[in-house]
Design a protein around this motif. Structure first.
Motif, short mmCIF file in Angstrom:
data_model
loop_
_atom_site.label_atom_id
_atom_site.label_comp_id
_atom_site.label_asym_id
_atom_site.label_seq_id
_atom_site.Cartn_x
_atom_site.Cartn_y
_atom_site.Cartn_z
N MET A 1 0.82 -1.20 0.00
CA MET A 1 0.00 0.00 0.00
C MET A 1 0.86 1.26 0.00
SD MET A 1 -3.31 0.66 -0.01
CE MET A 1 -4.05 -0.77 0.77
N ARG A 2 0.66 2.09 -1.03
CA ARG A 2 1.42 3.34 -1.15
C ARG A 2 0.56 4.57 -0.93
NH1 ARG A 2 2.37 4.53 -5.74
NH2 ARG A 2 1.18 2.98 -6.91
N ILE A 3 -0.70 4.49 -1.35
CA ILE A 3 -1.57 5.67 -1.31
C ILE A 3 -2.91 5.29 -0.69
CG2 ILE A 3 -2.84 7.36 -2.70
CD1 ILE A 3 -0.65 7.13 -4.81
N ILE A 4 -3.30 6.05 0.32
CA ILE A 4 -4.65 5.96 0.87
C ILE A 4 -5.19 7.39 0.92
CG2 ILE A 4 -6.08 5.34 2.85
CD1 ILE A 4 -4.08 3.25 3.61
N GLU A 5 -6.19 7.66 0.09
CA GLU A 5 -6.70 9.02 -0.03
C GLU A 5 -7.76 9.31 1.03
OE1 GLU A 5 -8.08 9.53 -4.03
OE2 GLU A 5 -6.05 9.71 -4.85
N ARG A 6 -8.22 10.53 1.01
CA ARG A 6 -9.24 10.98 1.95
C ARG A 6 -10.59 10.33 1.64
NH1 ARG A 6 -10.41 17.41 3.04
NH2 ARG A 6 -12.11 17.19 4.57
N ALA A 7 -11.34 10.00 2.68
CA ALA A 7 -12.72 9.50 2.56
C ALA A 7 -12.82 8.26 1.69
CB ALA A 7 -13.63 10.61 2.03
N VAL A 8 -11.90 7.30 1.88
CA VAL A 8 -11.96 6.05 1.13
C VAL A 8 -13.27 5.31 1.40
CG1 VAL A 8 -10.95 3.73 0.96
CG2 VAL A 8 -9.47 5.74 0.96
N PHE A 9 -13.69 5.27 2.67
CA PHE A 9 -14.87 4.49 3.07
C PHE A 9 -16.13 5.34 3.16
CE2 PHE A 9 -11.14 2.32 4.74
CZ PHE A 9 -11.37 1.01 4.35
N ASN A 10 -16.13 6.48 2.52
CA ASN A 10 -17.24 7.43 2.61
C ASN A 10 -18.57 6.77 2.23
OD1 ASN A 10 -18.86 9.70 2.65
ND2 ASN A 10 -18.16 10.44 0.67
N ASN A 11 -19.37 6.42 3.25
CA ASN A 11 -20.67 5.80 3.01
C ASN A 11 -21.45 5.82 4.32
OD1 ASN A 11 -22.83 3.89 2.52
ND2 ASN A 11 -21.66 3.20 0.74
N SER A 12 -22.58 6.49 4.31
CA SER A 12 -23.36 6.64 5.55
C SER A 12 -24.09 5.36 5.95
CB SER A 12 -24.38 7.77 5.39
OG SER A 12 -25.27 7.49 4.33
N ALA A 13 -24.14 4.36 5.05
CA ALA A 13 -24.80 3.09 5.39
C ALA A 13 -23.84 2.12 6.08
CB ALA A 13 -25.36 2.44 4.13
N LEU A 14 -22.56 2.34 5.96
CA LEU A 14 -21.55 1.41 6.45
C LEU A 14 -21.54 1.33 7.97
CD1 LEU A 14 -19.30 -0.44 5.40
CD2 LEU A 14 -17.75 1.51 5.49
N LYS A 15 -21.58 0.09 8.50
CA LYS A 15 -21.60 -0.13 9.94
C LYS A 15 -20.29 -0.72 10.48
CE LYS A 15 -26.00 0.97 10.63
NZ LYS A 15 -26.44 2.09 11.47
N GLN A 16 -19.61 -1.53 9.69
CA GLN A 16 -18.42 -2.23 10.19
C GLN A 16 -17.29 -2.15 9.17
OE1 GLN A 16 -19.43 -6.27 11.22
NE2 GLN A 16 -20.95 -5.66 12.74
N ILE A 17 -16.08 -1.83 9.67
CA ILE A 17 -14.87 -1.82 8.84
C ILE A 17 -13.79 -2.61 9.55
CG2 ILE A 17 -13.03 -0.40 7.84
CD1 ILE A 17 -14.99 1.88 7.58
N TYR A 18 -13.23 -3.59 8.84
CA TYR A 18 -12.08 -4.35 9.34
C TYR A 18 -10.88 -3.96 8.49
CZ TYR A 18 -15.26 -7.19 12.12
OH TYR A 18 -16.17 -7.61 13.04
N PHE A 19 -9.96 -3.22 9.08
CA PHE A 19 -8.78 -2.70 8.38
C PHE A 19 -7.55 -3.09 9.18
CE2 PHE A 19 -6.24 0.88 6.52
CZ PHE A 19 -6.51 0.59 5.20
N ARG A 20 -7.45 -4.38 9.50
CA ARG A 20 -6.45 -4.87 10.45
C ARG A 20 -5.30 -5.57 9.74
NH1 ARG A 20 -7.10 -10.33 12.11
NH2 ARG A 20 -6.33 -9.71 14.16
#
Length: 732
Positions: free
Chosen positions: A320-339
């Motif tokens: 991973m080289r680039i992670i931009e702003r608001a990658v996960f931008n979504n008001s419906a999203l409840k769970q994110i696993y970024f481990r």
């Protein structure tokens, strides 16, 4: 309505994932053993199927050899009950039309023939199993043509789930599944078979709702005009995709899988994830992307998925080289696993606003990334807007402390996991009133303050503080008692060995001691005579201090007056000039009432002083500036009445500037400052601040003794010159 729809989707997904387990049924925890064939183990158990429970007989047989023996029969009582048969890991090379007829009197709902070296299956082998719902033929060596014909008999059953994994099916024809095309709500498991597969064969399964196509060494998948309108679950894990498959029709921007809810495409070799390949999946709720080699994540990567509930993007951080702003931008999203991405959040290409727009997020897992941010504003940027979080997991993040944003803004958190960091102090947690689960093991905690837990201790259902370097001191005595009283929330009842993970060290003693083994005499927390004497002495000093403070507060005006009199007697000078007025009063219009009604009656009435008041004594028709200058020049002393209204008045500020300039040029003149009220810091100008820092002021108070002390000091400052010359003081 939107929330209700999301709840319905989650419920459907839960049922679907439950159906995709190793068995359609969930085994009971307390099965009852039954007598049956000596080659098998048989049980009667309660099983939950869909929304109800029912009895089922389960028979498990291994290492059967049908070249020598007959097939075993279930217990007799199973003739009227649902039965699951597991005939696995044996030698059954041949199945004729009548081989399974012995089971036709039984209500067989699950049949597993896994790994039996089966080479041939007759066309009607399974036709007599009229209740069959799940069939497992995996890890056998049946030829594609033979298996295709065997599907004829399978189609006669009410089959819902078929497992044909690990069978080396390399030459599947377009009509391979032709006999299964009429089966509704069909689940197919086709894992570990081939590196090439004609999608036209799958298109015959129009009513398929679940497809597991993992571990097939596919490098690409040609969808062309494929359309699977019933498919709700698709697993493409553990293949060799380099490019992300295109699930959308570009021309119409419609989906090849319009009802797909769960998509697993993990542990492939994809470098890029193009959102226009999947943004048409409007029914998608669970998106699993773990273990790929993504090099970048762009803004709004998942914003076009209106029903998305969960996204997993773990084990993808190596490249991973680039992670931009608001990658996960979504008001419906409840769970994110970024481990387990080992992403260094301080790198230039990593934007800390990656979770911006996740206004409904309830679970965030950031385990084993490098969030070694040293400033609180960095943590605030990363997490501050996730105010709906219920679960936050940041283990192994090299955190040196508990970020303040967690305890001050993320107050809805119920489960907090900050294990395997470098945290030493748990005091900030005292504001986490909703906390129910706390995992802080493997940090650098040496002592615990009971007050840190007082607001949420009663709510806790689970806590883990193991593998911390505790000190064997009296400070953790309360914690030891807590562990003994509520061992269930520390998991000691279910895992007694867990107690050995709570150890401490005594000062100067290299041997570690188990906390629960320490007794009161070992900790030596009983008070000795020296401690008692010290405590008594400190208590007496504290009482004396409190009494002295109370007396000084009660007589504070008298003390101020006494100090002032001492200082005044030491700082006098003689001024022999003659003045028209004893003092010039500078005040704001709103304070005129206090000047006329309170100040003048005492100074002019009782003290016989002549004061210059601009409302009364300024010359009519003369410029006001000239009046002010003449009044200042003609007065022995100058009295400024300060208030918030005075500070906000531009004209009063101009008058103050004239006074300060005159005082600077004529050091022998006296300046008297009266503070009617506390001045708001917003209104204090530079000129006022300078005056207050260099001039002692008289504070007006409404209490009788405060008023008396005020006028005593005012009389001292403004009294007329004696026969020895006018008394003079520098400034107060």
């Amino acid at each position: 309505m939107k929330a209700l729809k999301q709840l319905q989707i989650v419920a459907v997904v839960a049922v679907l994932m439950w159906m995709l387990a190793t068995s359609t049924f969930l085994p009971s925890r307390n099965p009852k053993k039954l007598d049956c064939d000596s080659r098998c183990f048989c049980y009667k158990t309660w099983i939950k199927f869909r929304h109800s429970y029912e009895h089922i007989v389960e028979m498990r047989c291994t290492h059967l050899n049908l070249t020598e023996d007959h097939l075993p029969l279930p217990p007799k009582l199973s003739s009227n009950m649902s039965t699951s048969l597991y005939l696995e890991n044996g030698t059954i090379p041949y199945l004729s039309n009548t081989s399974l007829s012995v089971y036709s009197p039984y209500k067989v709902v699950i049949l597993s023939l896994k790994n039996n070296t089966i080479e041939y299956v007759a066309k009607d082998t399974f036709g007599n199993l009229m209740h069959l719902k799940t069939l497992d033929l995996s890890e056998n060596i049946i030829h594609e043509g033979t298996l295709k014909e065997a599907f004829y008999g399978i189609a006669l059953t009410p089959l819902k789930k078929l497992n044909i994994s690990s069978m080396n099916l390399q030459n599947v024809s377009d009509d391979f599944f032709k006999n299964l095309k009429r089966i509704a709500n069909f689940n197919l498991i086709f894992r570990d078979n081939t590196h090439m597969f004609p999608m036209t064969a799958l298109m015959r399964l129009n009513h398929m709702i679940s497809l597991d196509f993992g571990r097939n060494n596919l490098t690409l998948i040609h969808l062309y005009n494929a359309s699977f309108t019933s498919l709700r679950y698709l697993n493409l894990d553990n293949n060799h995709f380099y490019d992300f498959p295109d699930f959308c029709f570009k021309e119409s921007n419609s989906s090849r899988f319009p009802n797909l809810e769960i998509l697993k495409i993990q542990w492939n070799e994809m470098r890029y994830i193009h959102r226009f390949h999947y943004n048409c999946l409007t029914s998608l709720t669970h998106f699993y992307l773990n273990g790929n080699l993504f090099q970048e994540l762009r803004s709004n990567q998942f914003s076009m998925l209106p029903n998305i509930f969960k996204i997993t993007l773990s084990y993808v951080g190596c490249a991973m080289r680039i992670i931009e702003r608001a990658v996960f931008n979504n008001s419906a999203l409840k769970q994110i696993y970024f481990r387990n991405n080992h992403i260094w959040f301080r790198n230039a290409g990593i934007n800390l606003r990656v979770f911006e727009g996740c206004s409904s997020l309830e679970l965030l897992n950031l385990d084993y990334n490098i969030v070694q941010i040293t400033r609180e504003d960095g943590f605030n940027t990363l997490l501050g807007h996730l105010t709906q979080l219920r679960t936050l997991i940041m283990g192994g993040n090299s955190l040196p402390f508990i970020p303040r944003v967690i305890t001050e803004r993320l107050t809805n958190i119920e489960s907090l996991a900050l294990y395997s960091n470098d945290i030493k102090d748990l005091t900030p947690l005292k504001n986490m009133t909703n906390l129910k689960k706390l995992f802080m093991g493997s940090n650098q905690i040496t002592t615990l303050d009971e007050s840190s837990f007082q607001h949420f201790r009663r709510n806790l259902t689970k806590i883990n503080l193991s593998n911390n370097p505790f000190s064997c001191t009296c400070n953790i005595l309360w914690f030891i008692e807590w562990m003994r009283e509520e061992s269930n929330i520390f998991s000691f009842k279910t895992n007694p060995n867990f107690t050995s993970l709570y150890m401490c060290l005594r000062p100067g003693d290299p041997i570690r001691h188990r906390l629960l083994d320490l007794e009161m005499s070992d900790i030596t927390c009983l008070l000795g005579m020296d401690v008692k004497v010290t405590t008594l002495t400190l208590s007496i000093l504290l009482i004396v201090f409190l009494v002295t403070g109370a007396v000084m507060y009660r007589y504070r005006w008298h003390i101020r007056y006494f100090i002032y009199m001492v200082r005044y007697s030491q700082r006098q000078e003689v001024d022999t000039r003659e003045y028209e007025y004893d003092a010039f009063l500078a005040y704001s219009a709103p304070d005129r009432h206090w000047v006329i009604k309170t100040l003048l009656p005492v100074l002019e009435g009782q003290e016989d002083l002549k004061l210059c008041v601009h409302d009364r004594d300024f010359e009519v028709g003369k410029l006001i500036v000239d009046n002010i200058v003449d009044a200042i020049e003609g007065s022995r002393k100058i009295v400024i009445v300060l208030s918030n209204e005075f500070a906000q008045s531009e004209w009063c500020q101009f008058e103050l500037n004239l006074i300060q300039r005159h005082v600077l040029e004529n050091g022998q003149r006296l300046l008297v400052v009266v503070m009617l009220e506390e001045i708001d810091t917003r209104h204090v100008t530079k000129a006022m601040r300078a005056m207050l820092q260099t001039t002692t002021y008289l504070m007006w108070g409404e209490e009788e003794y405060a008023r008396k002390a005020f006028f005593n000091r005012m009389r001292m400052l403004l009294r007329k010159a004696t026969e020895h010359g006018g008394e003079r003081r520098l400034s107060v």
